[in-house]
Design a protein around this motif. Structure first.
Motif, PDB file in Angstrom:
ATOM      1  N   ARG A 172       0.863  -1.190   0.000  1.00 40.05           N
ATOM      2  CA  ARG A 172       0.000   0.000   0.000  1.00 40.05           C
ATOM      3  C   ARG A 172       0.891   1.228   0.000  1.00 40.05           C
ATOM      4  O   ARG A 172       1.813   1.313   0.817  1.00 40.05           O
ATOM      5  N   GLU A 174       1.159   3.907   1.392  1.00 46.78           N
ATOM      6  CA  GLU A 174       0.711   4.694   2.545  1.00 46.78           C
ATOM      7  C   GLU A 174       1.297   6.095   2.469  1.00 46.78           C
ATOM      8  O   GLU A 174       2.484   6.264   2.175  1.00 46.78           O
ATOM      9  N   ILE A 181       7.440  -0.373  12.544  1.00 49.22           N
ATOM     10  CA  ILE A 181       6.858  -1.284  11.551  1.00 49.22           C
ATOM     11  C   ILE A 181       5.330  -1.335  11.642  1.00 49.22           C
ATOM     12  O   ILE A 181       4.706  -2.217  11.077  1.00 49.22           O
ATOM     13  N   TYR A 182       4.727  -0.381  12.349  1.00 53.29           N
ATOM     14  CA  TYR A 182       3.264  -0.416  12.476  1.00 53.29           C
ATOM     15  C   TYR A 182       2.591  -0.137  11.130  1.00 53.29           C
ATOM     16  O   TYR A 182       1.688  -0.845  10.723  1.00 53.29           O
ATOM     17  N   ARG A 183       3.038   0.919  10.472  1.00 53.75           N
ATOM     18  CA  ARG A 183       2.447   1.260   9.168  1.00 53.75           C
ATOM     19  C   ARG A 183       3.569   1.341   8.141  1.00 53.75           C
ATOM     20  O   ARG A 183       4.373   2.259   8.161  1.00 53.75           O
ATOM     21  N   ILE A 184       3.631   0.347   7.273  1.00 51.37           N
ATOM     22  CA  ILE A 184       4.682   0.293   6.272  1.00 51.37           C
ATOM     23  C   ILE A 184       4.054   0.094   4.895  1.00 51.37           C
ATOM     24  O   ILE A 184       2.856  -0.165   4.796  1.00 51.37           O
ATOM     25  N   PHE A 187       4.155  -5.171   3.298  1.00 54.67           N
ATOM     26  CA  PHE A 187       3.967  -5.967   4.510  1.00 54.67           C
ATOM     27  C   PHE A 187       3.355  -7.316   4.139  1.00 54.67           C
ATOM     28  O   PHE A 187       3.026  -7.560   2.988  1.00 54.67           O
ATOM     29  N   TYR A 239     -16.246  -2.497   1.706  1.00 52.98           N
ATOM     30  CA  TYR A 239     -16.874  -3.802   1.518  1.00 52.98           C
ATOM     31  C   TYR A 239     -17.546  -4.335   2.781  1.00 52.98           C
ATOM     32  O   TYR A 239     -18.194  -5.374   2.739  1.00 52.98           O
ATOM     33  N   GLU A 256      -5.203  -0.741  15.878  1.00 56.71           N
ATOM     34  CA  GLU A 256      -5.625  -2.010  15.272  1.00 56.71           C
ATOM     35  C   GLU A 256      -4.434  -2.926  14.979  1.00 56.71           C
ATOM     36  O   GLU A 256      -3.433  -2.492  14.421  1.00 56.71           O
ATOM     37  N   ILE A 257      -4.586  -4.209  15.345  1.00 56.16           N
ATOM     38  CA  ILE A 257      -3.624  -5.194  14.834  1.00 56.16           C
ATOM     39  C   ILE A 257      -4.297  -6.163  13.874  1.00 56.16           C
ATOM     40  O   ILE A 257      -3.647  -6.755  13.027  1.00 56.16           O
ATOM     41  N   GLU A 258      -5.604  -6.345  14.050  1.00 53.35           N
ATOM     42  CA  GLU A 258      -6.301  -7.294  13.184  1.00 53.35           C
ATOM     43  C   GLU A 258      -7.721  -6.813  12.965  1.00 53.35           C
ATOM     44  O   GLU A 258      -8.336  -6.226  13.857  1.00 53.35           O
ATOM     45  N   HIS A 261     -13.978  -8.933   9.603  1.00 47.91           N
ATOM     46  CA  HIS A 261     -14.965  -8.245   8.749  1.00 47.91           C
ATOM     47  C   HIS A 261     -16.040  -9.201   8.276  1.00 47.91           C
ATOM     48  O   HIS A 261     -15.737 -10.344   7.923  1.00 47.91           O
ATOM     49  N   SER A 302      -8.134 -10.744   9.255  1.00 44.00           N
ATOM     50  CA  SER A 302      -6.991 -10.212   8.520  1.00 44.00           C
ATOM     51  C   SER A 302      -6.002  -9.529   9.456  1.00 44.00           C
ATOM     52  O   SER A 302      -6.333  -8.563  10.142  1.00 44.00           O
ATOM     53  N   GLY A 304      -1.712  -8.283   9.954  1.00 40.82           N
ATOM     54  CA  GLY A 304      -0.389  -8.079   9.374  1.00 40.82           C
ATOM     55  C   GLY A 304       0.654  -8.820  10.214  1.00 40.82           C
ATOM     56  O   GLY A 304       0.614  -8.751  11.445  1.00 40.82           O
ATOM     57  N   ARG A 307       2.784  -6.126  12.063  1.00 34.52           N
ATOM     58  CA  ARG A 307       2.071  -5.475  13.170  1.00 34.52           C
ATOM     59  C   ARG A 307       1.942  -6.404  14.361  1.00 34.52           C
ATOM     60  O   ARG A 307       2.091  -5.987  15.507  1.00 34.52           O
TER      61      ARG A 307
END
Ligand code: ATP
Length: 441
Positions: A172, A174, A181-184, A187, A239, A256-258, A261, A302, A304, A307
């Motif tokens: 992504r 981002e 490494i939280y938002r990369i 991944f 979605y 959030e880690i997971e 949905h 889902s 990461g 994460r």
């Protein structure tokens, strides 16, 4: 946070990507211990999904797919885009929901009106770089599962309900990669898609949410550091009919880690519409008799890999002022203990000769190391005092330290030191493999 980042680099867990060129786009590389830990997390997830459930099967789909997949999934439309504002003077870009005023947080310059910015990473397939050759690096792994819904159904003779699990890279673009490494941008995701009858979707949602929370608890995450957050409709992914985030209390707050949905029939019905292929499931024996044809609803879990690895590291990190062993000289130092679960810890065993200036001890310790190496992830270490070596191993979460001492030469045994209790027991070398296998199970 700073201490965890420093430990991760110093001890070979995580390095900045392309570091000698100044890094690249907040990318990270996983070092010798990091890759072991990552593999352990993936294995624990895979075992949980595949071994603990009769009706979940695995898949490994390609990263590059026909770009029509991303049209049908809604990723090329506005749904998978962040609002972005650019500073007119320094040209830095910021997520619109992260800036409170119209001023640049860096230089104070004026920000442009926010514009939609798609997070999909574009690339070209084939030798010609024109519009016809454009495709995208997948932004989520699950689309590969939807593409293979029928293949899996038919080849494995699956019946609804069933699940497909997959681990793989996602990309992504981002706008603001941050928090280590939280938002990369690159991944790995571990995703499971559960296909079920629409009337059962609510029940399975609760069931999978519960299973996922228990997975973290089983692997040692502290209960007080986990919580769930029901996502209100206006914040949900395009979605999602229902979305609950499992959040972890990171040093920079709850995040959030997971995601769990309920994707309803969004994916299969849209792919049917766009591809012309009817992806409805046919139930030959519904309770009401006859045949029932319907789009299965999908419950997705889902997470990461990076994460969750970060959460495991944060949860395990402890500093013990004055040291753990009050009687040694080193009691003035702060000792670090990384209390990772035995399934997640990168190194299971360290083999240490009591001292290194006695060749017979070194020889025997090396023999033990060679004996264990094919069976466990081990380290051999002879540098420094034995106390210092224990501390070095505690810092990287090694579960057992095996010390070869003078008694070992006579008795063909050694001591096993437990990381958490620091208790030592003497065991015969001939029983070692079986015993360690049992302890690490
Ligand atoms: P966020 O709101 O943090 O951007 P998201 O809601 O877009 O995440 P999902 O699309 O639900 O995330 O992705 C599922 C999981 O994939 C997340 O819970 C997270 O563990 C992981 N993930 C998503 N984006 C990233 C990223 N940029 N870096 C690392 N992991 C990510």
């Amino acid at each position: 946070m700073v201490k965890i980042i420093s430990l991760a680099k110093r001890r070979g867990f995580i390095f900045p990507s392309s570091e000698i060129y100044g890094g690249f786009g907040s990318g990270y590389d996983f070092g010798p211990l990091g890759v072991e830990m990552k593999n352990n997390i993936k294995q624990a997830w895979w075992d949980e999904m595949i071994k603990n459930h009769e009706n979940v099967v695995g898949l490994d789909a390609a990263i590059l797919m026909n770009p029509k997949v991303w049209e049908a999934s809604g990723h090329l439309a506005a749904g998978f885009a962040d609002e972005l504002a650019e500073c007119k003077s320094c040209h830095k870009r910021f997520k619109a929901d992260e800036v409170e005023t119209r001023k640049c947080p860096d230089c104070g310059g004026e920000l442009t009106q926010p514009r939609k910015f798609n997070l999909m990473m574009k690339t070209f397939v084939g030798p010609v770089e024109d519009e016809a050759a454009v495709t995208y690096l997948r932004a989520e792994t699950c689309q590969g599962i939807y593409m293979n819904f029928e293949n899996v159904l038919n080849s494995m003779r699956m019946k609804i309900p069933f699940g497909v699990a997959q681990i793989g890279k996602a990309f992504r673009n981002e706008i603001t990669p941050k928090d280590f490494i939280y938002r990369i941008r690159e991944f790995e995701q571990m995703e499971m898609q559960w296909f079920c009858h629409p009337k059962d979707a609510g029940k399975y949602f609760d069931c999978w949410l519960n299973e996922r929370i228990n997975w973290y608890l089983k692997l040692g995450i502290k209960k007080e550091n986990l919580r769930i957050r029901e996502i209100p409709e206006k914040e949900r992914a395009h979605y999602a009919k229902r979305q609950i985030d499992i959040e972890y209390k990171f040093p920079f707050g709850w995040h959030e880690i997971e995601g769990v949905h309920n994707r309803g029939d969004w994916d299969l019905s849209n792919h049917s519409k766009h591809s012309g292929k009817d992806l409805r499931y046919v139930d030959e024996n519904p309770p009401a008799g006859g045949k029932e044809r319907y789009f299965p609803h999908i419950i997705e879990t889902s997470v990461g890999v990076e994460r969750s690895l970060f959460a495991f590291l944060c949860d395990a990190y402890q500093e013990i002022a004055g040291g753990r062993t009050k009687t040694t000289k080193a009691t003035k130092e702060v000792e670090i203990l990384l209390k990772l679960d035995k399934k997640i810890a990168p190194i299971k065993i360290a083999v240490l000769p009591l001292v290194r200036n006695k060749p017979e001890l070194v020889k025997k310790a090396k023999e033990v190391y060679q004996l264990l190496k094919p069976h466990f992830v081990c380290q051999y270490d002879e540098l420094g005092s034995i106390g210092r070596r224990y501390r070095r191993q505690d810092e990287i979460a090694t579960i057992f330290c095996l010390t070869v001492d003078f008694e070992s030469l006579k008795q063909d045994d050694l001591t096993i030191r437990d990381r958490d209790t620091m208790e030592q027991e003497r065991v015969k070398i001939k029983n070692l493999i079986e015993l360690l296998r049992e302890k690490l199970r």
